[in-house]
Design a protein around this motif. Sequence first.
Motif, short mmCIF file in Angstrom:
data_model
loop_
_atom_site.label_atom_id
_atom_site.label_comp_id
_atom_site.label_asym_id
_atom_site.label_seq_id
_atom_site.Cartn_x
_atom_site.Cartn_y
_atom_site.Cartn_z
N GLY A 147 75.00 16.85 38.61
CA GLY A 147 75.29 15.38 38.38
C GLY A 147 76.39 15.62 39.34
N SER A 148 76.50 13.72 39.49
CA SER A 148 77.96 13.58 40.09
C SER A 148 78.82 13.14 38.88
N GLN A 149 78.39 13.73 37.86
CA GLN A 149 79.66 13.06 36.03
C GLN A 149 80.11 14.50 36.23
N LEU A 152 83.13 14.21 38.59
CA LEU A 152 83.76 13.80 38.38
C LEU A 152 84.63 14.27 37.30
N TYR A 173 83.44 2.44 33.26
CA TYR A 173 82.49 3.32 33.11
C TYR A 173 82.49 4.37 31.97
N TYR A 220 90.00 4.93 39.27
CA TYR A 220 88.98 5.73 39.50
C TYR A 220 88.43 4.06 39.43
N VAL A 222 84.33 1.91 40.32
CA VAL A 222 82.86 1.38 40.90
C VAL A 222 82.51 0.81 41.58
N ASN A 227 79.38 0.17 37.01
CA ASN A 227 78.67 0.10 35.32
C ASN A 227 79.94 -0.10 34.25
N ASP A 255 83.20 6.48 42.80
CA ASP A 255 82.40 6.44 41.77
C ASP A 255 81.57 5.96 42.25
N PRO A 257 77.55 5.67 42.70
CA PRO A 257 75.88 6.16 42.50
C PRO A 257 74.94 4.74 42.86
N TYR A 258 75.61 3.51 42.99
CA TYR A 258 74.43 2.59 42.62
C TYR A 258 74.73 2.24 44.50
N SER A 290 74.94 9.63 43.93
CA SER A 290 74.47 10.16 43.36
C SER A 290 72.74 10.51 43.64
N SER A 292 71.08 10.90 40.97
CA SER A 292 70.05 10.04 40.13
C SER A 292 69.55 8.92 39.82
N LYS A 293 69.48 7.63 40.82
CA LYS A 293 69.26 6.95 40.85
C LYS A 293 67.98 6.54 42.08
N ARG A 300 69.70 16.08 38.38
CA ARG A 300 70.91 16.78 37.86
C ARG A 300 71.47 16.96 39.80
C1 LIG Z 1 79.49 5.06 37.23
C2 LIG Z 1 78.71 6.51 36.84
N1 LIG Z 1 78.94 7.08 37.52
C3 LIG Z 1 78.16 8.63 37.12
C4 LIG Z 1 76.77 8.46 36.32
C5 LIG Z 1 76.35 9.93 36.37
O1 LIG Z 1 75.50 10.23 37.41
P1 LIG Z 1 74.67 11.31 37.76
O2 LIG Z 1 73.39 11.10 36.89
O3 LIG Z 1 75.03 11.72 38.86
O4 LIG Z 1 76.15 12.77 36.46
C6 LIG Z 1 76.20 7.02 36.14
C7 LIG Z 1 75.39 7.41 35.09
O5 LIG Z 1 74.60 6.73 34.90
C8 LIG Z 1 77.38 6.05 36.25
O6 LIG Z 1 76.93 4.67 35.42
#
Ligand SMILES: Cc1ncc(COP(=O)(O)O)c(C=O)c1O
Length: 473
Positions: A147-149, A152, A173, A220, A222, A227, A255, A257-258, A290, A292-293, A300
């Motif tokens: 995941g990007s988390q 990060l 975030y 940092y 988004v 978010n 960052d 993901p959206y 990511s 993920s979305k 992951r």
């Molecule tokens: C701004 C932001 N960064 C990172 C993440 C983490 O995403 P990932 O599922 O890729 O770990 C999220 C998840 O909601 C997010 O909103």
Amino acid sequence: MSVTIEHDSAVSTSLTAQRDASQTFPAPAPLPLPRDFYKQFLADGTQMKQNPIRSLEHYERQPGMLTLLAGKPNTSVFPLTSFQFTATSPENPSRQDQLSVTGALLAQSLQYCPTAGIPSLLEWLAGLQAYSHGRKKEGWRVTTGVGSQDLLYKATSAVINPGDYALIESPSYAGYIPVLTRLKCKIISIESDSEGIKPSSLKTVLENWPKSRPLPKLLYTVPYGCNPSGATTPTDRRREILALARKYNFLIFEDDPYYYLYYGKTPRPKSYFTLELEQPEVGRVVRFDSLSKTISGGLRIGFASGPETIIDAVDILSSISTLQASTFTQVIADTLLRHWGYAGFNAHAERAAAFYRRRRDLFECAMQKHLVGLAEWTTPDAGMFFWIKLLLADPTDPSAPAGDSTTVLQTALAHGVVVLPGVAFMPDGQKTPYIRASFSQLDDNMVEESVKRLASAILETRRQFRSVGRAKL
Ligand SMILES: Cc1ncc(COP(=O)(O)O)c(C=O)c1O
């Protein structure tokens, strides 16, 4: 991007009379910053120690090399012999495509893989950055993570020593603020509004930066459908921020993901990763994407793209922590993405974005009906969040304090709706009247009910506020 080159007048006259006196040529590619440039950013200098097995793993892939290196299990003892999955076709949603993983691909999926990821997926993701962001080979590469988390956390750890400074948009975030605090980083908040981070606020902070303090190492942000704020930063703001990054010498952690969930009426603003190509040199942006979305949060898989030196440091941290992202899910993602191609992925992402746009409209319609006078908000152009300012204070008293949205939570729970109080997103933990409402999950027929319950909770909190007095809020 293009530059205009004026012709020498003597040459011009020798050219045909109809020809324009100026012509456009592609601008020269900006130069990547040299590897040494990043020494000033890396945490603990270059002392990071790699996992010794992983540091030799690339030899295994040399033709003719016999490996006695890693303790990889022999895949023939694993019980899985094949797997199939079906996926909705991006171009024709009524069609299900069946994909299967067998033979050598199956064996690959069941085994450990290089720290950065399986080569085929890495190549596809690098191609996606060229497709979506116009990035070619300018001294950057891609790595994957859990995941990007995960990325990060690792990228920030690669850069931040205890006591270093980082700039962070506020609100931010909630999953990133603890990364900085865990690393004992000093956080400087930068104001944002309905258009995202404010370059004027960033400029003021930097212009007044005490001479005795080391400059911040990173910013940092988004940038699309943030978010929690839902804001998408326009291109001109991004250009100003990039110019400040160059002037004050910090990295931008984008960052994002959206990015693929953009559904605004105007064309999507350019990413920082694209815009840095307009600068004389590239290499200040580290981009976090990511799957993920758009594909699945359960896979992951996230990916980071940026200067090789920073991405190398991320991989060193992976080599001593997660080792790699799951090979199994990488193979699933790679099989699907290669089946779709870039146009197919884009078509799928557009359908996902259209889904969230409809959800946003539905949610906003319910808010117009039940929350006018009780709350204020800005309509997001991307992502899945409304950042809602609750009007908790006595509306008849303009001098009343704005209130704290945490006071609504208990009442909201009692009314059967759960929302996230905005304090979770404030880098310095200050009180805020905002809440974050995610409109991604609820079924269509429950959206209005959730907003009604929120309205009742706000009204009840106001009543409590009047009865106990303003001091409590
Ligand atoms: C701004 C932001 N960064 C990172 C993440 C983490 O995403 P990932 O599922 O890729 O770990 C999220 C998840 O909601 C997010 O909103």
